[in-house]
Motif scaffolding. Structure first.
Motif, PDB file in Angstrom:
ATOM      1  N   VAL A  36       0.841  -1.195   0.000  1.00  0.00           N
ATOM      2  CA  VAL A  36       0.000   0.000   0.000  1.00  0.00           C
ATOM      3  C   VAL A  36       0.878   1.248   0.000  1.00  0.00           C
ATOM      4  CG1 VAL A  36      -1.780   1.274   1.275  1.00  0.00           C
ATOM      5  CG2 VAL A  36      -1.877  -1.223   1.158  1.00  0.00           C
ATOM      6  N   GLY A  37       2.035   1.165   0.675  1.00  0.00           N
ATOM      7  CA  GLY A  37       2.935   2.310   0.759  1.00  0.00           C
ATOM      8  C   GLY A  37       3.411   2.788  -0.594  1.00  0.00           C
ATOM      9  N   LEU A  38       3.712   1.865  -1.493  1.00  0.00           N
ATOM     10  CA  LEU A  38       4.169   2.270  -2.827  1.00  0.00           C
ATOM     11  C   LEU A  38       3.059   2.999  -3.579  1.00  0.00           C
ATOM     12  CD1 LEU A  38       6.181   2.292  -5.156  1.00  0.00           C
ATOM     13  CD2 LEU A  38       5.384  -0.004  -5.790  1.00  0.00           C
ATOM     14  N   ARG A  39       1.843   2.422  -3.492  1.00  0.00           N
ATOM     15  CA  ARG A  39       0.732   3.028  -4.236  1.00  0.00           C
ATOM     16  C   ARG A  39       0.410   4.425  -3.735  1.00  0.00           C
ATOM     17  NH1 ARG A  39      -0.190   2.763  -8.882  1.00  0.00           N
ATOM     18  NH2 ARG A  39      -0.192   5.007  -8.614  1.00  0.00           N
ATOM     19  N   VAL A  40       0.288   4.575  -2.401  1.00  0.00           N
ATOM     20  CA  VAL A  40      -0.066   5.886  -1.855  1.00  0.00           C
ATOM     21  C   VAL A  40       1.120   6.848  -1.974  1.00  0.00           C
ATOM     22  CG1 VAL A  40       0.610   5.500   0.563  1.00  0.00           C
ATOM     23  CG2 VAL A  40      -1.280   7.030   0.038  1.00  0.00           C
ATOM     24  N   GLY A  41       2.342   6.323  -1.901  1.00  0.00           N
ATOM     25  CA  GLY A  41       3.520   7.171  -2.050  1.00  0.00           C
ATOM     26  C   GLY A  41       3.573   7.823  -3.411  1.00  0.00           C
ATOM     27  N   LEU A  42       3.322   7.048  -4.465  1.00  0.00           N
ATOM     28  CA  LEU A  42       3.333   7.605  -5.822  1.00  0.00           C
ATOM     29  C   LEU A  42       2.209   8.623  -5.996  1.00  0.00           C
ATOM     30  CD1 LEU A  42       4.084   4.351  -7.839  1.00  0.00           C
ATOM     31  CD2 LEU A  42       5.588   6.353  -7.624  1.00  0.00           C
ATOM     32  N   SER A  43       1.064   8.331  -5.358  1.00  0.00           N
ATOM     33  CA  SER A  43      -0.072   9.253  -5.487  1.00  0.00           C
ATOM     34  C   SER A  43       0.207  10.578  -4.790  1.00  0.00           C
ATOM     35  CB  SER A  43      -1.332   8.606  -4.905  1.00  0.00           C
ATOM     36  OG  SER A  43      -2.436   9.477  -5.007  1.00  0.00           O
ATOM     37  N   GLU A  91       5.959  10.322 -16.575  1.00  0.00           N
ATOM     38  CA  GLU A  91       4.560  10.552 -16.245  1.00  0.00           C
ATOM     39  C   GLU A  91       4.415  10.586 -14.727  1.00  0.00           C
ATOM     40  OE1 GLU A  91       2.197   7.302 -17.611  1.00  0.00           O
ATOM     41  OE2 GLU A  91       3.333   5.803 -16.498  1.00  0.00           O
ATOM     42  N   ALA A  92       3.260  11.025 -14.272  1.00  0.00           N
ATOM     43  CA  ALA A  92       2.940  11.034 -12.848  1.00  0.00           C
ATOM     44  C   ALA A  92       1.447  10.845 -12.702  1.00  0.00           C
ATOM     45  CB  ALA A  92       3.388  12.349 -12.189  1.00  0.00           C
ATOM     46  N   ASP A  93       1.031  10.359 -11.520  1.00  0.00           N
ATOM     47  CA  ASP A  93      -0.395  10.200 -11.259  1.00  0.00           C
ATOM     48  C   ASP A  93      -1.090  11.550 -11.320  1.00  0.00           C
ATOM     49  OD1 ASP A  93       0.023   7.553 -10.900  1.00  0.00           O
ATOM     50  OD2 ASP A  93      -0.252   7.548  -8.720  1.00  0.00           O
ATOM     51  N   ALA A  94      -2.397  11.490 -11.497  1.00  0.00           N
ATOM     52  CA  ALA A  94      -3.177  12.718 -11.394  1.00  0.00           C
ATOM     53  C   ALA A  94      -3.056  13.265  -9.979  1.00  0.00           C
ATOM     54  CB  ALA A  94      -4.642  12.428 -11.725  1.00  0.00           C
ATOM     55  N   PRO A  95      -3.136  14.570  -9.800  1.00  0.00           N
ATOM     56  CA  PRO A  95      -3.047  15.128  -8.439  1.00  0.00           C
ATOM     57  C   PRO A  95      -4.014  14.410  -7.504  1.00  0.00           C
ATOM     58  CG  PRO A  95      -3.035  16.886 -10.062  1.00  0.00           C
ATOM     59  CD  PRO A  95      -3.295  15.611 -10.822  1.00  0.00           C
ATOM     60  N   PRO A  96      -3.535  14.020  -6.339  1.00  0.00           N
ATOM     61  CA  PRO A  96      -4.322  13.137  -5.468  1.00  0.00           C
ATOM     62  C   PRO A  96      -5.389  13.887  -4.688  1.00  0.00           C
ATOM     63  CG  PRO A  96      -2.272  13.713  -4.398  1.00  0.00           C
ATOM     64  CD  PRO A  96      -2.225  14.337  -5.760  1.00  0.00           C
ATOM     65  N   ALA A  97      -6.362  13.110  -4.205  1.00  0.00           N
ATOM     66  CA  ALA A  97      -7.342  13.651  -3.267  1.00  0.00           C
ATOM     67  C   ALA A  97      -6.667  13.829  -1.910  1.00  0.00           C
ATOM     68  CB  ALA A  97      -8.529  12.694  -3.143  1.00  0.00           C
ATOM     69  N   LEU A  98      -7.207  14.738  -1.114  1.00  0.00           N
ATOM     70  CA  LEU A  98      -6.617  15.001   0.196  1.00  0.00           C
ATOM     71  C   LEU A  98      -6.614  13.762   1.082  1.00  0.00           C
ATOM     72  CD1 LEU A  98      -8.124  18.524   0.990  1.00  0.00           C
ATOM     73  CD2 LEU A  98      -5.777  17.980   0.306  1.00  0.00           C
ATOM     74  N   GLU A  99      -7.569  12.854   0.846  1.00  0.00           N
ATOM     75  CA  GLU A  99      -7.654  11.663   1.695  1.00  0.00           C
ATOM     76  C   GLU A  99      -6.403  10.793   1.608  1.00  0.00           C
ATOM     77  OE1 GLU A  99      -9.902  12.626  -0.412  1.00  0.00           O
ATOM     78  OE2 GLU A  99     -11.787  12.972   0.690  1.00  0.00           O
ATOM     79  N   SER A 100      -5.691  10.882   0.478  1.00  0.00           N
ATOM     80  CA  SER A 100      -4.473  10.065   0.351  1.00  0.00           C
ATOM     81  C   SER A 100      -3.418  10.509   1.354  1.00  0.00           C
ATOM     82  CB  SER A 100      -3.918  10.154  -1.075  1.00  0.00           C
ATOM     83  OG  SER A 100      -3.498  11.480  -1.372  1.00  0.00           O
ATOM     84  N   HIS A 101      -3.430  11.786   1.739  1.00  0.00           N
ATOM     85  CA  HIS A 101      -2.485  12.260   2.745  1.00  0.00           C
ATOM     86  C   HIS A 101      -2.735  11.567   4.080  1.00  0.00           C
ATOM     87  CE1 HIS A 101      -2.404  16.262   0.286  1.00  0.00           C
ATOM     88  NE2 HIS A 101      -1.834  15.257  -0.353  1.00  0.00           N
ATOM     89  N   GLN A 102      -4.015  11.359   4.413  1.00  0.00           N
ATOM     90  CA  GLN A 102      -4.346  10.663   5.656  1.00  0.00           C
ATOM     91  C   GLN A 102      -3.889   9.206   5.609  1.00  0.00           C
ATOM     92  OE1 GLN A 102      -8.617  12.157   5.272  1.00  0.00           O
ATOM     93  NE2 GLN A 102      -8.375  12.133   7.495  1.00  0.00           N
ATOM     94  N   VAL A 103      -4.025   8.603   4.444  1.00  0.00           N
ATOM     95  CA  VAL A 103      -3.558   7.219   4.287  1.00  0.00           C
ATOM     96  C   VAL A 103      -2.050   7.151   4.500  1.00  0.00           C
ATOM     97  CG1 VAL A 103      -3.302   5.305   2.668  1.00  0.00           C
ATOM     98  CG2 VAL A 103      -5.468   6.555   2.786  1.00  0.00           C
ATOM     99  N   LEU A 104      -1.320   8.104   3.909  1.00  0.00           N
ATOM    100  CA  LEU A 104       0.132   8.138   4.098  1.00  0.00           C
ATOM    101  C   LEU A 104       0.475   8.307   5.579  1.00  0.00           C
ATOM    102  CD1 LEU A 104       3.028   8.293   3.003  1.00  0.00           C
ATOM    103  CD2 LEU A 104       2.688  10.755   2.707  1.00  0.00           C
ATOM    104  N   SER A 105      -0.229   9.192   6.251  1.00  0.00           N
ATOM    105  CA  SER A 105       0.069   9.463   7.666  1.00  0.00           C
ATOM    106  C   SER A 105      -0.155   8.229   8.527  1.00  0.00           C
ATOM    107  CB  SER A 105      -0.791  10.622   8.177  1.00  0.00           C
ATOM    108  OG  SER A 105      -0.441  11.826   7.545  1.00  0.00           O
ATOM    109  N   ILE A 106      -1.225   7.492   8.280  1.00  0.00           N
ATOM    110  CA  ILE A 106      -1.499   6.327   9.119  1.00  0.00           C
ATOM    111  C   ILE A 106      -0.513   5.197   8.811  1.00  0.00           C
ATOM    112  CG2 ILE A 106      -3.201   5.121   7.682  1.00  0.00           C
ATOM    113  CD1 ILE A 106      -4.827   4.690  10.269  1.00  0.00           C
ATOM    114  N   LEU A 107      -0.075   5.099   7.556  1.00  0.00           N
ATOM    115  CA  LEU A 107       0.975   4.117   7.225  1.00  0.00           C
ATOM    116  C   LEU A 107       2.261   4.428   7.986  1.00  0.00           C
ATOM    117  CD1 LEU A 107       0.632   3.666   3.352  1.00  0.00           C
ATOM    118  CD2 LEU A 107       0.208   1.928   5.089  1.00  0.00           C
ATOM    119  N   VAL A 108       2.636   5.706   8.001  1.00  0.00           N
ATOM    120  CA  VAL A 108       3.844   6.122   8.713  1.00  0.00           C
ATOM    121  C   VAL A 108       3.690   5.841  10.205  1.00  0.00           C
ATOM    122  CG1 VAL A 108       5.231   8.124   9.390  1.00  0.00           C
ATOM    123  CG2 VAL A 108       4.541   7.827   7.005  1.00  0.00           C
ATOM    124  N   SER A 109       2.490   6.068  10.736  1.00  0.00           N
ATOM    125  CA  SER A 109       2.243   5.818  12.159  1.00  0.00           C
ATOM    126  C   SER A 109       2.381   4.336  12.490  1.00  0.00           C
ATOM    127  CB  SER A 109       0.852   6.323  12.538  1.00  0.00           C
ATOM    128  OG  SER A 109       0.558   6.028  13.888  1.00  0.00           O
TER     129      SER A 109
END
Length: 694
Positions: free
Chosen positions: A569-576, A594-612
């Motif tokens: 999951v970390g790779l997917r949300v990291g790229l986003s 190329e790069a993903d489309a600009p992410p929704a704000l919710e992806s930041h929360q996913v990244l934060s909980i992964l880091v936690s």
């Protein structure tokens, strides 16, 4: 300790005792700098025991019975802050010139007090031994490992008025237990119970585990159909109850009640959780040490350990099967203690071998693979030297040991022979022990199908084909069918044989099964999260990650399953998330085109909980899952990405410096291209942001 605290402690447990202590204890010692200091000397001339107390400060003290006085002393020492416990040493019996209250001396005194369980009597005997040898605290550190053994039975260290050494006193307590006709048979049972108790961990010994370890052999338990964890109800007709046994031990101050194993409300009890199973006692480590010394000088310790091991591993297995993680972790220290003493004494029996295997399985659940390897190898060593072969146990042990060896990074040449032997045993046992073979074959298929080693590919392919053929012949339990489906979902995510939507649906269907084991539910939740992340459904992914986070906080089990989820999951949300950071997006466009489309704000929360979640795991736990490489570096990279996204320049520098020395060698593999590009983009962005702030 203040006089008021002493009197409160005494009066609370022994009404009337405080009044007897007040008069002789109100005057402080003349030499003391602490106006509330009190010297205690243990003496009981009537019983010839060292368990009674005399409070003295310029006047004669008041004698009392051994249990009462010893109970007061235990209260006193528990109430005294441990940080000040060195004063029990520096104020007792050492010559003034030998006591230099500098920091090293205080640390040494504190270490000695800790080794002696903060027990005033043991401390004083040790100090008597040191004084007799004219050792000061500066010299004590060299002898800490010997002082306990030497002092507790050193007659020359006995203070004036003490009739017995500590060893002698415990002998006397055992004799009194055996001779108390009015309390038999509970009193005699209590005396025998001290011997298995000496080999359990000191704290939170389940009283019913001790009861059965004392009274019921494994043969009798098997014949009677005893189910663990065993507890006798109030209607059972027995010579004496576990609580009567405890009372007899407490009467001699050899045990006390301890905290319960678990305090969950009844509606949350597992199927293995029975009434009274949580009742525990505490046996002082010094008492345990003395009892072991007595036992090992003539008793059949092998029988004591084997009987205790049979019941302890029975409790452990019952809680594993019931997915009762809280009780599993509470019983684990006792199984570990038994295993440690068996190794120390070089004792090996069938029962102990089975215990080694169950202990190894528990280590796997906790992610302690080096300990699991040692335990499995201990079990296998015994099985291979046994007069009669034990093919079923050997099959189970080799299949699990191969998985541990693979996950700890051993070369196929190390674990492949275990799989080959397991295959041969599985074919031999396929008709007679089909369920055992089916479980072992599933383990072996997990190992052989995930190896990824090219050099031995033909041998691995042959083994995998043999195990797959065997599995087709074997009856599958519901648990094994679910495990097989989990394996198919894993393969589908790797190969793309299913769409992310199909993976999601299969995971959700399986998660509705109330019969899922804890590890299976956790793994399916991780796979569901992965499928949702690849669909960019961040809110739904966040909901699943919160479940995983709550589990990681509550229980330190299955870290390898959690690590795999963090990785994928970390790779997917990291790229986003990186695609929404201008510096990272620019770097990704250069590196990948190329790069993903600009992410929704919710992806930041996913990244934060992964880091936690990752922050709660050790480097070793992150690196457990075979095929999941460079995890400490990758998780540090997610932390760095979070800091870059938030523009936290101080955190960026700190995290970037922490990358130094982390293994990145595997990032050059073709299957690691995603993580490699993500890490390059994040590092470039971090450096640019740092340079702008210089």
């Amino acid at each position: 300790m203040t006089l008021e605290a002493l009197l409160d402690a005494a009066e609370d447990r022994y009404p009337g005792v405080a009044a007897a202590l007040i008069e002789p204890a109100t005057t402080p010692d003349e030499d003391s700098t602490d106006p509330d200091a009190i010297d205690f000397e243990l003496v009981d001339q009537y019983r010839g025991s060292i368990h009674a107390a005399q409070a003295k400060s310029g006047g004669s003290g008041t004698e009392m019975s051994a249990p009462d006085a010893f109970g007061i002393l235990l209260r006193m020492i528990r109430a005294r802050p441990r940080a000040r416990s060195y004063r029990l040493i520096t104020n007792l019996r050492l010559h003034p010139k030998a006591v230099q209250l500098n920091a090293p001396s205080q640390r040494t005194a504190a270490a000695l007090a800790e080794q002696l369980e903060y027990w005033p009597l043991a401390v004083e005997l040790a100090c008597g031994h040191l004084a007799g040898c004219e050792f000061g605290l500066r010299e004590t550190s060299r002898y800490l490992g010997q002082i306990r053994d030497l002092a507790l039975n050193d007659r020359d260290a006995i203070p004036h008025g003490y009739p017995e050494t500590l060893v002698g006193a415990i002998r006397l307590a055992l004799k009194r237990l055996m001779d108390k006709e009015e309390l038999q048979p509970a009193s005699e049972g209590a005396a025998h119970a001290l011997f298995p108790a000496a080999y359990f961990a000191s704290r939170q010994i389940p009283i019913w585990l001790l009861y059965f370890s004392t009274l019921m052999s494994s043969d009798n338990a098997i014949r009677s159909g005893l189910r663990h964890p065993a507890v006798f109800g109030p209607q059972a007709k027995v010579p004496f109850t576990a609580h009567e046994m405890h009372r007899a031990l407490r009467a001699e101050s050899l045990a006390r009640r301890d905290e319960p194993l678990c305090t969950l409300p009844q509606q949350e009890w597992s199927t293995a959780h029975r009434e009274d199973v949580d009742e525990t006692i505490n046996v002082n480590e010094i008492v345990q040490h003395v009892i072991r010394t007595l036992a090992e000088s003539g008793t059949d310790v092998s029988e004591i350990l084997s009987r205790a091991a049979y019941h302890a591993q029975g409790w452990l297995t019952a809680f594993i099967e019931a997915d009762d993680d809280k009780h599993l972790l509470a019983i684990l220290p006792h199984v570990q203690s038994l295993a440690s003493h068996a190794s120390r004494l070089g004792i090996a029996t069938d029962t102990l071998a089975i215990m080694w295997g169950n202990l190894a399985g528990t280590y796997v659940l906790r992610g302690k693979l080096d300990d699991a390897r040692q335990a499995f190898e201990n079990e296998l060593e015994y099985l291979l030297t046994r007069k009669e072969p034990a093919p079923v146990l050997e099959l189970k042990t080799r299949s699990q040991l191969a998985d541990v060896l693979r996950n700890t990074g051993e070369a196929p040449a190390v674990w492949l022979p275990h799989l080959q032997r397991a295959r041969d045993l599985a074919f031999q046992l396929a008709d007679s022990r089909s369920e055992d073979v089916s479980m072992a074959v599933t383990n072996c298929l997990t190992v052989s199908s995930l190896t990824g080693q090219v050099a031995l590919e033909p041998e691995v392919q042959a083994l995998t084909a043999d195990f797959a053929s065997l599995r087709q012949r074997m009856p599958a339990t519901q648990s094994l069918r679910i495990q097989h489906e989990i394996g198919q979902i894993n393969d589908a995510l790797t190969t793309g044989l299913m769409t992310d939507e199909e993976v999601e649906q299969r995971c959700r269907t399986l998660l509705k099964d109330d019969g899922l084991r804890g590890a299976q539910r956790l793994e399916l939740t991780g796979l569901l999260t992965e499928s949702l992340a690849y669909q960019h459904r961040w809110n739904d992914a966040l909901e699943q990650l919160e479940t995983i986070h709550a589990y990681a906080v509550e229980q330190p089990l299955h870290p390898q399953v959690i690590a795999k989820t963090l990785h994928n999951v970390g790779l997917r949300v990291g790229l986003s998330v990186a695609s929404g950071v201008p510096e990272c997006r620019a770097a990704l466009m250069i590196l990948v085109g190329e790069a993903d489309a600009p992410p929704a704000l919710e992806s930041h929360q996913v990244l934060s909980i992964l880091v936690s979640i990752a922050s709660r795991m050790t480097v070793e736990q992150l690196s457990l899952q075979a095929g999941v490489t460079c995890m400490p570096f990758k998780m540090q990279m997610l932390r760095l990405l979070e800091a870059v996204r938030a523009g936290k320049h101080g955190a960026i520098r700190e995290i970037y410096d922490g990358l130094d020395g982390l293994d990145t060698a595997a990032l050059d593999r073709d299957n690691e291209i995603g993580w490699k590009r993500l890490s390059q983009a994040v590092i470039v962005s971090a450096l640019r942001m740092t340079l702008r702030c210089v």
